[in-house]
Design an enzyme around this catalytic site. Structure first.
Site, PDB file in Angstrom:
ATOM      1  N   GLU A 116       0.852  -1.152   0.025  1.00 32.23           N
ATOM      2  CA  GLU A 116       0.098  -0.098   0.044  1.00 32.23           C
ATOM      3  C   GLU A 116       0.836   1.052   0.116  1.00 32.23           C
ATOM      4  OE1 GLU A 116      -2.861   0.279   3.185  1.00 32.23           O
ATOM      5  OE2 GLU A 116      -3.803   1.866   2.583  1.00 32.23           O
TER       6      GLU A 116
ATOM      7  N   ASN B  17     -12.301  -1.545  -1.020  1.00 33.13           N
ATOM      8  CA  ASN B  17     -11.758  -2.015   0.226  1.00 33.13           C
ATOM      9  C   ASN B  17     -12.466  -1.486   1.592  1.00 33.13           C
ATOM     10  OD1 ASN B  17      -8.969  -2.795   2.037  1.00 33.13           O
ATOM     11  ND2 ASN B  17      -9.524  -0.633   2.586  1.00 33.13           N
ATOM     12  N   GLU B  18     -12.418  -2.383   2.570  1.00 35.32           N
ATOM     13  CA  GLU B  18     -13.258  -1.948   3.602  1.00 35.32           C
ATOM     14  C   GLU B  18     -14.457  -1.136   3.453  1.00 35.32           C
ATOM     15  OE1 GLU B  18     -10.555  -0.946   6.795  1.00 35.32           O
ATOM     16  OE2 GLU B  18      -9.742  -3.023   6.697  1.00 35.32           O
TER      17      GLU B  18
ATOM     18  N   TYR C 256      -7.183  -8.414  11.585  1.00 39.45           N
ATOM     19  CA  TYR C 256      -5.768  -8.204  12.392  1.00 39.45           C
ATOM     20  C   TYR C 256      -5.672  -8.471  13.921  1.00 39.45           C
ATOM     21  CZ  TYR C 256      -4.405  -5.028   8.368  1.00 39.45           C
ATOM     22  OH  TYR C 256      -4.060  -4.534   7.148  1.00 39.45           O
TER      23      TYR C 256
ATOM     24  N   GLU D 292      -6.106  -9.019   3.984  1.00 36.45           N
ATOM     25  CA  GLU D 292      -5.322  -8.275   5.017  1.00 36.45           C
ATOM     26  C   GLU D 292      -5.450  -9.122   6.472  1.00 36.45           C
ATOM     27  OE1 GLU D 292      -5.940  -4.179   5.387  1.00 36.45           O
ATOM     28  OE2 GLU D 292      -6.216  -3.805   3.279  1.00 36.45           O
TER      29      GLU D 292
ATOM     30  N   GLN E 285       1.916  -5.855   5.957  1.00 35.33           N
ATOM     31  CA  GLN E 285       2.148  -5.582   4.569  1.00 35.33           C
ATOM     32  C   GLN E 285       3.451  -6.391   4.182  1.00 35.33           C
ATOM     33  OE1 GLN E 285       1.032  -1.842   3.018  1.00 35.33           O
ATOM     34  NE2 GLN E 285      -0.834  -1.884   4.240  1.00 35.33           N
TER      35      GLN E 285
END
Ligand code: AHR
Length: 547
Positions: free
Chosen positions: A59, A220-221, A293, A346, A396
């Site tokens: 990213e 995304n999200e 996460y 992710e 990442q």
């Protein structure tokens, strides 16, 4: 435990984890070897492990792209057409099947037109991560991390992918660009040479032949930085962005941006809304991409943590297992034959940045052995669900969050996570087979709440006559002696590789880049059953050649 009662233990423990013993973690000095059993059921395939499960994410955030990947052609840092050579060299050895770019949240503020054409004419923009999070930018000097020069755009990303042998996965902007821009980006990437103005624009940047990008993420999200949509609103947007898109003969795989962690409701509602006009809409979705996460502990320090923090983080990483099955079940309510597969684009542990790296390299740190175990147990989870998961992208690649590499100017090192990906590459494309692990569970107390983590876990895969078995021993102080039974095959020879350290806080640094490095260890494996001891706080890979 005597040999006799060990057999008795194994017999009962195999019936399920509910009845497993709970043992308090013991200090290293008193730690004893625990006993366990692993059954590998060679004749019970789960599914092919998609190589894309071992995917990556890049990213425009902090030092990921600028300095991490892109150093520029004129840099004194060794580079290939501006791309950091050390990164290319190490990354390609672990077979990175796919790389997702340009975000993340950044994707929904990114205008791809900014990153194509003559580099000197490309506009400079304030990076999303600085613009929307002023408190994060402690840098007194503006730089590419803050004002993105767009020097790394579509052509540079594709070149990076080609250099390391990865398929590109591009995340499109749904929050701030219309659907037409997605069509044109696809056209720019995939239209045949000489066919359209977009193909000519690509050629003007030195790339006459089409890129044939297959993986396209639609936002995304969307529940957050991707537009603050409800699942119903996003389902409508997804249908609109993906309907009647020119494909230029490329079998495009659209990826819908899914829920945060265990938000089952988001998944169930999206699929209901998506199929409101008919189940045919499922044919337009390749994967449903969730993010998870596992966070950090205490003051979020990546290197300094207590033994309880160690177990706490591993236990939270282990929630991936139930998150995967939760969403899979929710998807089945509207997609009973599971046309759409699961993607985890992710994942990782997320600590505070290290003072040794520039503050504007957001969340940059070298990661410790603890993060390596998070990586290993997560990849094992993905392997065990090879029938459901078609892609995963660790967040990442370099210089942020759960990174495999840390780079700053001429300095570069691999993190312990890199070694896990290296060891686990043996699973890519092989067939996951069922395993049963039985070991005394580890009990710990987090702020007055009793918690428990399994005592040994892993995954296995078969390719021709080679069985790869990966095993995590999460006990901070005690080894685990395991009787390993290979059901349905006979082992001829074995090789073992192991990643651990004397100190659970061990990590690599620019000065000590090999502090945490895997070593080959003896493995006396033969026949249908053998014993192997897994050291405390370790990740092990056994490569077994079968008769
Ligand atoms: O990986 C960092 C950020 O975490 C991503 O941009 C976003 O998708 C997630 O919230």
């Amino acid at each position: 435990m005597t040999h006799h009662n060990r057999r008795a233990f194994i017999g009962t423990a195999l019936s399920g984890t509910a009845g497993l013993l709970l043992a308090r973690p013991v200090p290293a000095a008193r730690a004893q070897t625990r006993e366990s059993r692993i059954d590998i059921l060679v004749d019970e395939p789960i599914g092919a492990i998609a190589p894309e499960i071992y995917g990556h994410f890049v990213e425009h955030l902090g030092g990921v792209v600028y300095d991490g990947i892109w150093v520029g052609e004129q840099s004194r840092v060794a580079n290939v057409d501006g791309i950091r050579k050390a990164l290319v060299d190490r990354l390609k050895t672990i077979k990175p099947a796919v790389i997702r770019w340009p975000g993340g949240c950044f994707a929904d503020s990114y205008d791809w037109h900014d990153g194509v054409g003559a580099p000197e004419k490309r506009p400079r923009r304030t990076d999303f991560w600085v613009d929307t999070r002023p408190s994060q930018d402690r840098s007194p000097t503006p730089g590419p991390q803050r004002f993105d020069p767009n020097r790394f755009g579509t052509n540079e990303f594709i070149r990076f992918c080609r250099l390391v042998g990865a398929a590109p996965y591009i995340a499109a902007n749904v929050r701030s660009l219309p659907a037409k821009d997605l069509y044109q980006w696809i056209e720019y990437c995939n239209a045949p040479a000489g066919s359209t103005t977009m193909a000519e624009l690509r050629a003007a940047g030195g790339e006459r032949e089409p890129f044939d990008v297959r993986y396209w993420g639609v936002g995304n999200e969307p529940w957050g930085c991707g537009g603050n949509f409800t699942p119903e609103e996003y389902a409508t947007e997804f249908r609109r962005y993906t309907a009647w898109v020119p494909k230029f003969g490329v079998p495009i795989r659209f990826i819908a941006a899914g829920p945060n962690g265990g938000d089952r409701d988001w998944t169930a509602r999206f699929f209901r809304a998506l199929t409101a006009k008919g189940a045919g809409a499922l044919n337009g979705v390749y994967g449903w991409a969730m993010h998870y996460y596992c966070g950090s502990t205490g003051d979020r320090n990546a290197i300094q943590f207590t033994t309880i923090d160690w177990y706490d983080l591993l236990a939270r990483a282990d929630r991936m297992e139930s998150i995967v099955t939760t969403h899979w079940d929710a998807m089945a309510e509207s997609d009973p034959s599971h046309k759409v597969k699961l993607i985890v684009d992710e994942w990782g542990a997320w600590h505070a940045g290290s003072a040794d790296l520039p503050a504007n390299y957001l969340w940059a740190y070298p990661g410790s052995l603890r993060d390596a175990l998070v990586a290993a147990l997560t990849l094992d989870t993905f392997n065990r669900h090879a029938d459901k998961i078609v892609m995963a992208n660790v967040a990442q690649l370099v210089n942020t969050i759960h990174s495999l590499f840390v780079a700053h100017e001429h300095r570069f090192t691999v993190t312990p996570n890199f070694h896990v990906f290296d060891m686990y590459a043996a699973h890519q494309g092989a067939t996951a087979v069922r395993t049963a692990f039985a070991a005394p569970a580890i009990a710990f107390d987090r702020d007055g709440r009793a918690q428990s983590l399994w005592g040994l876990n892993g995954s296995a895969s078969l390719r021709d006559r080679r069985l790869a078995v990966t095993v995590v021993n999460p006990h901070a102080a005690a080894a685990c002696e395991s009787t390993i039974a290979v059901r349905g095959a006979t082992v001829r020879e074995a090789r073992a590789t192991m990643l651990t350290a004397d100190d659970i806080h061990a990590h690599n640094s620019f000065d000590r880049p090999a502090a945490v490095t895997p070593v080959d260890t003896p493995a006396a494996a033969r026949g249908t059953s053998f014993v192997h001891t897994f050291p405390p706080a370790s990740v092990t890979r056994l490569l077994l050649t079968l008769e």
